[in-house]
Design a protein around this motif. Structure first.
Motif, PDB file in Angstrom:
ATOM      1  N   PHE A 158      73.448  18.710  51.271  1.00 24.75           N
ATOM      2  CA  PHE A 158      73.718  19.906  52.065  1.00 24.75           C
ATOM      3  C   PHE A 158      72.724  20.981  51.610  1.00 24.75           C
ATOM      4  N   LEU A 162      79.271  26.245  53.376  1.00 31.59           N
ATOM      5  CA  LEU A 162      78.062  25.763  54.038  1.00 31.59           C
ATOM      6  C   LEU A 162      78.449  25.113  55.361  1.00 31.59           C
ATOM      7  N   VAL A 163      77.853  25.601  56.446  1.00 30.17           N
ATOM      8  CA  VAL A 163      78.142  25.078  57.781  1.00 30.17           C
ATOM      9  C   VAL A 163      76.974  24.191  58.206  1.00 30.17           C
ATOM     10  N   PRO A 164      77.180  22.866  58.246  1.00 32.87           N
ATOM     11  CA  PRO A 164      76.066  21.972  58.560  1.00 32.87           C
ATOM     12  C   PRO A 164      75.713  21.955  60.043  1.00 32.87           C
ATOM     13  N   ASP A 165      74.425  21.845  60.321  1.00 35.03           N
ATOM     14  CA  ASP A 165      73.949  21.562  61.672  1.00 35.03           C
ATOM     15  C   ASP A 165      73.687  20.063  61.707  1.00 35.03           C
ATOM     16  N   TRP A 166      74.675  19.310  62.194  1.00 35.43           N
ATOM     17  CA  TRP A 166      74.596  17.854  62.081  1.00 35.43           C
ATOM     18  C   TRP A 166      73.456  17.256  62.898  1.00 35.43           C
ATOM     19  N   CYS A 196      71.939  23.542  56.602  1.00 34.42           N
ATOM     20  CA  CYS A 196      73.184  24.308  56.696  1.00 34.42           C
ATOM     21  C   CYS A 196      72.890  25.799  56.788  1.00 34.42           C
TER      22      CYS A 196
END
Length: 483
Positions: A26, A81-85, A108
């Motif tokens: 991440f 942490l906000v992931p951009d998949w 992220c």
């Protein structure tokens, strides 16, 4: 009676298969384009991952750091942490095949924090796309220069090769094994390397890429930078994108940004049906809004470029984010905000032919050093260009000099930071929190260098100016390993 049957040959048992082990990195990208990450076993990929909320205010090395006021007042909490998949990729160089280890990386953002470079870049690109509902997209490619270093017997680093032998084949052979490995490892992650060659500086290599639209271009550059450094490290070498790793005078590492703007047309251009070039394949069904068959450059292109030149002094703080960057001025890097057709000495080099194909019309921003963060350069470029479009700014004549009225660019990092803070439009467009955090960490780096180069002395000892050797050593300590 003895048996005539032959004894069965013993078949060795198959070796046990190496168990598969998967991990996920991440990762956020800080103001220096330095990756900050937590590595998580893949079985926990859906769990929440947190990082210190002030991590963006780390310096190029973490002996330099700032605690932003609001972070300190809140007790220095963590942020999710906000992931951009959509960015999840296997990083070939980070895997360990002999151990059955696969590593994936996902970019992220920090939840609730909108001043991260990737979020900022994405917001400005969205504004460009929404402008007058034209659905315009920025296509960027570019070229990055970096210096390859090898370790000396005493544990220091030196350029992998000497002498400014640009394009010289035998010079290139000294670094080509690394370049071959780099190209091989980068293609699976979407970094399409087009050319590789040695450049003017000692140990200097230049790599060019096929372009990408939108945020993918900045993601590609960030992936390339960190991957290049990881691969070099694995080979016992060091790759650095700092502008001047050795010495003060002479050329430095540039990070020129080639860009054009495209809008949907719904038509496959006749010349592109064969899919001849990388740009043709990528832009099929789109119109280059910079191109004019009558004039070479469209009115949109001229207004956008006029906005870039109008805000160039402030943009210098993003394009030249470290002290050594300013050694590049006058060494194939601009010192005034001007433009010119196919002019390598201009701030913006314009490539546009009236009868040329649309894909051949683009601009090259020559301000950035390779130390610049691609997300921030793109965000600043788009913000400045939008101002030109909104106000319909008039483009000044080409190849203006200082005497002709071209604006002089800041010649030092302190001056560039001052210009950034003084640019009210750009400050509001990029966000006051971002500006404050960015300027504060840059000032902390300046303080670090000042204390290194001007240590306190007894009153009886006369102060002496640091030598070029001492300056270079301080610069390397601050920038070399992680930029």
């Amino acid at each position: 009676m003895a048996s005539t049957a032959k004894a069965a040959k013993a078949v060795p048992a198959p070796a046990p298969a190496t168990p598969s082990r998967e991990y996920l990195r991440f990762e956020i990208v800080d103001f220096h384009c330095k990756g900050l990450s937590k590595t998580v076993p893949a079985r926990h990929r859906d769990e929440s991952v947190y990082m210190y909320s002030g991590a963006l205010a780390y310096g190029s090395i973490q002996r330099v750091m700032v605690i932003p006021e609001e972070i300190g007042q809140a007790g220095c909490p963590n942020a999710k942490l906000v992931p951009d998949w959509s960015t999840e990729q296997v990083l070939p160089w980070a895997c360990r095949a002999e151990k059955g280890i696969t590593l994936r990386r996902v970019y992220c953002e920090m939840e609730g924090l909108k001043c991260g470079p990737r979020a900022l870049c994405g917001r400005l690109l969205a504004e460009l796309k929404a402008f007058e509902n034209q659905k315009m997209e920025l296509l960027t490619g570019g070229e990055l220069e970096f210096v390859m270093c090898s370790k000396t017997a005493d544990g220091n680093w030196e350029p992998l090769f000497r002498e400014p032998e640009i394009f010289t084949t035998l010079q290139g052979c000294k670094v080509m094994d690394f370049c071959y490995e780099l190209e091989h490892q980068m293609l699976p992650v979407g970094v399409d390397i087009m050319t590789m060659n040695t450049e003017y500086g000692e140990g200097q290599v230049e790599i060019t890429f096929a372009p990408r639209f939108g945020i993918e271009a900045a993601d590609m550059t960030a992936t390339f930078r960190l991957g290049t450094k990881e691969i070099a490290q694995q080979m016992g070498l060091r790759a650095t994108f700092m502008a001047k790793p050795f010495g003060i005078s002479g050329v430095g590492n540039g990070g020129h940004l080639n860009f054009s703007i495209w809008a949907p047309s719904g038509t496959l251009r006749e010349a592109e049906k064969g899919g001849a070039s990388a740009v043709s394949k990528m832009t099929s069904g789109k119109t280059n809004v910079f191109h004019s068959p009558e004039h070479g450059l469209s009115s949109t292109a001229k207004a956008f470029l006029a906005g870039v030149l109008a805000h160039a002094p402030a943009l210098e703080a993003l394009c030249s984010p470290t002290v050594p960057c300013y050694c590049r001025h006058g060494n194939w890097a601009p010192d005034v905000a001007n433009w010119g057709y196919d002019d390598r000495c201009a701030c913006v080099r314009v490539k546009a032919e009236k009868r040329g194909p649309p894909g051949s019309c683009y601009m090259e921003l020559r301000m950035p050093s390779s130390a610049a963060n691609p997300y921030l350069v793109i965000a600043g470029l788009v913000a400045a260009g939008l101002d030109g479009l909104q106000r319909k700014l008039e483009l000044p004549p080409e190849r203006q000099s200082k005497e002709d009225g071209a604006t002089v660019l800041p010649s030092s990092l302190p001056a560039a930071l001052e210009a950034l803070e003084a640019d009210e439009y750009l400050t509001n467009k990029l966000g006051k929190r971002f500006i404050r955090w960015y300027v504060d960490i840059k000032k902390a780096e300046l303080k670090f260098l000042d204390e290194k180069l001007h240590p306190p002395q007894e009153a009886s000892v006369a102060a002496t100016e640091p030598s070029e050797t001492e300056i270079g050593k301080a610069w390397r300590e601050l920038y070399m390993e992680f930029i």
